[in-house]
Design a protein around this motif. Structure first.
Motif, PDB file in Angstrom:
ATOM      1  N   GLY A  31      48.675 -20.404 -12.760  1.00  0.00           N
ATOM      2  CA  GLY A  31      48.345 -19.982 -11.410  1.00  0.00           C
ATOM      3  C   GLY A  31      47.326 -20.873 -10.720  1.00  0.00           C
ATOM      4  N   LEU A  32      47.095 -22.088 -11.270  1.00  0.00           N
ATOM      5  CA  LEU A  32      46.106 -22.976 -10.666  1.00  0.00           C
ATOM      6  C   LEU A  32      46.774 -23.916  -9.667  1.00  0.00           C
ATOM      7  CD1 LEU A  32      44.108 -23.966 -13.865  1.00  0.00           C
ATOM      8  CD2 LEU A  32      43.409 -22.361 -12.089  1.00  0.00           C
ATOM      9  N   ASP A  33      45.966 -24.487  -8.810  1.00  0.00           N
ATOM     10  CA  ASP A  33      46.440 -25.549  -7.919  1.00  0.00           C
ATOM     11  C   ASP A  33      46.337 -26.869  -8.703  1.00  0.00           C
ATOM     12  OD1 ASP A  33      47.290 -26.848  -5.662  1.00  0.00           O
ATOM     13  OD2 ASP A  33      45.257 -27.092  -4.859  1.00  0.00           O
ATOM     14  N   VAL A  34      47.370 -27.684  -8.631  1.00  0.00           N
ATOM     15  CA  VAL A  34      47.379 -28.938  -9.390  1.00  0.00           C
ATOM     16  C   VAL A  34      47.757 -30.064  -8.449  1.00  0.00           C
ATOM     17  CG1 VAL A  34      48.294 -30.150 -11.395  1.00  0.00           C
ATOM     18  CG2 VAL A  34      48.250 -27.671 -11.384  1.00  0.00           C
ATOM     19  N   LYS A  35      47.075 -31.211  -8.579  1.00  0.00           N
ATOM     20  CA  LYS A  35      47.533 -32.423  -7.904  1.00  0.00           C
ATOM     21  C   LYS A  35      47.566 -33.555  -8.918  1.00  0.00           C
ATOM     22  CE  LYS A  35      46.805 -31.674  -3.029  1.00  0.00           C
ATOM     23  NZ  LYS A  35      46.459 -30.236  -3.043  1.00  0.00           N
TER      24      LYS A  35
END
Lengths: 280, 264
Positions: A31-35
């Protein structure tokens, strides 16, 4: 760790991009934001491949700045040292001390000696990185897939991140080709359980089998002086003499590639290892 | 016997060497290998090998080889032919051997010219290039031997280069292993007639130029899947490697089964 920056580096073909995809998948599933940002397409020339992965509640930029990476996962020793400045103080340097000599560092084609420098590990302890040497290639081979060194190192990385092993295994099942999923799961487990190697890493590479010398035998009676071998020899060992027949003028430069033998239309050249049997 | 009669810089010797290495690596018994050749520079090579050899009439090597294979099915039969021999004088025999799918390996040494008789136009001479019988340039379009053989029903079709002897060796090994009609179009060179008349240089230049005229179908050609027929037609340069592979009943076996005899 609910946020972090990881740098994954290696040489083309080692699976840097797959490793970063796996890490990104695990983060996304949590559920994390990843780049993610990568330099790719270098594999065909044996070039450097690097992938930045940043994750957290909200990630603004995919790039890891110098001195900011929480972990550096390196599949090759020189690459580990090249990128170690990107680690934050006390960051984890997870590295396979395997050495891959780039073609440009090959000093002599005959002996395969290289200019790969003997490199000291970065200073550890205090403000330095936590060094974790994992014999990933060997462990991957033992797990059944030699190319799964990337997954072995991810296993080692996973012990320092908060994601449960089941999440990693799920990502491996989803992204790795079906035929090698089981072997990759074994490689991942091996990486999790691996004991870090003691310092220092192996010294500079030496030529396999020491210095080899080759003998080029020419049957002059069959040579028609077509010039093919002279033109094709990459080491410039052969010359046509005044009669237009081939002479071996620089045997000491021969690397034993056998191009002259293979491309002689007149069966006049035989290359053998010196001391071995040369049929004339 | 040696040195052989071929001109300096002629690629045929390189091709023969690759074929010999292929036979040696497959550990075939020389007494159970038969080389059948027609007439021409390439076909002269049958005189230099220590196998069973048959030097046949012009263009008829595939016909002699068919008879030999039917009489002695246990032999490994290799047909050595040239582009003039195999595609012009013996064009019929070649396409019918391919149609029957008889278990032969046919190596076609393609140097784009009739070398032995003095550099006349051959069916493979590129359009516009000069030959003794075409001083103003060849007005005819050439054959693509591989496409011809695929159309005729050959079950293994490949193209190799004299410039790539190790790849050629692997192609020959694949062809020898193939149960059926295996055809390999080998680009060789004729510096004496084709090269000199068209100012293409001597042996080394002609050999090196092969790489520029061709595109390889994968690095380990023999192991790669075959190229589809449509791609062969649209490929910009001559494709090399295994271009076609299929499985069809082999002629000798069919005939022996018909006669109620087992395959030896």
């Amino acid at each position: 760790m609910s946020e972090g920056s990881v740098l994954i580096v290696g040489v083309g073909g080692q699976g840097v991009l797959l490793a970063s995809d796996l890490l990104a998948t695990v983060c996304l599933d949590a559920g994390l934001d990843v780049k993610k940002s990568e330099v790719h397409g270098m594999a065909q020339r044996g070039g450097v491949v690097i992938s930045h992965v940043r994750f957290g509640a909200w990630v603004h930029s995919p790039l890891v700045e110098e001195g900011q990476a929480d972990a550096l996962v390196a599949l090759e020793w020189a690459e580990a040292l090249r990128w170690s400045a990107f680690l934050r103080p006390g960051g984890a340097l997870i590295v396979d001390p395997v050495q891959i000599v780039p073609p440009a560092a090959c000093a002599d084609r005959r002996t395969w000696t290289s200019r790969y420098p003997p490199m000291d590990p970065p200073s550890t302890g205090g403000r330095g990185p936590q060094l974790c040497l994992i014999p990933a290639q060997a462990l991957a081979k033992a797990a059944g897939v030699a190319r799964a060194a990337n997954v072995v190192l991810l296993g080692a990385l996973s012990t320092r991140l908060d994601f449960p092993p089941a999440a990693w295994e799920e990502a491996i099942r989803r992204l790795v080709p079906a035929a090698v999923v089981e072997a990759n799961l074994r490689a991942f487990a091996a990486g999790r359980d691996a004991d870090p190697l003691p310092l220092p890493p192996p010294g500079p590479r030496v030529a396999p089998g020491g210095e080899r010398r080759f003998a080029v035998a020419v049957v002059s009676a069959w040579c028609k002086g077509c010039d093919i071998c002279v033109r094709i020899c990459p080491q410039d060992c052969l010359r046509l003499d005044s009669l237009g027949l081939v002479r071996v003028t620089a045997p000491e430069r021969c690397t034993g590639c056998r191009l002259c033998e293979l491309l002689c239309p007149d069966f006049a050249i035989t290359v053998g290892e010196e001391g071995g049997a040369v049929v004339v | 016997m040696m040195p052989h009669i071929l001109c300096p810089g002629c690629g045929h010797g390189i091709v023969l060497q690759a074929l010999l290495r292929a036979v040696a690596s497959l550990e075939l018994d020389p007494d159970r290998v038969a080389v059948v050749a027609g007439i021409g520079c390439s076909s002269r090579l049958a005189g230099y090998v220590d196998f069973c050899t048959l030097h046949a009439t012009h263009g008829r090597a595939p016909a002699f080889a068919t008879g030999l294979k039917l009489a002695r099915p246990e032999l490994t039969v290799i047909v050595i032919t040239g582009d003039g021999d195999g595609l012009a004088i013996g064009g019929n025999h070649l396409i019918h051997a391919a149609r029957r799918n008889i278990d032969l390996l046919c190596l076609l040494f393609n140097n784009a010219v009739y070398g032995m008789t003095g550099g006349q136009v051959a069916p493979t001479t590129p359009q516009g290039s000069r030959a003794t019988t075409a001083p103003r340039g060849n007005p005819e379009p050439p054959f693509d031997a591989c496409r011809l053989m695929i159309a005729a029903g050959a079950t293994f079709v490949a193209r190799g280069l004299a410039y790539e002897p190790l790849t050629l060796q692997h192609l020959c090994m694949e062809g020898l292993r193939h149960p059926g009609f295996a055809f390999i179009d080998v680009l060789s060179d004729c510096p004496e007639f084709f090269g000199r008349y068209n100012r293409l240089g001597r042996g080394p230049e002609m050999l090196l130029s092969q790489k520029r005229r061709t595109t390889a179908v994968g690095p380990l050609l023999a192991r790669k899947p075959a190229l589809e027929g449509a791609q062969v037609a649209t490929a910009p340069a001559l494709p090399t490697g295994v271009l076609h592979r299929e499985t069809r009943p082999e002629f000798t076996r069919l005939l022996l089964a018909q006669q109620g005899e087992g395959f030896p």
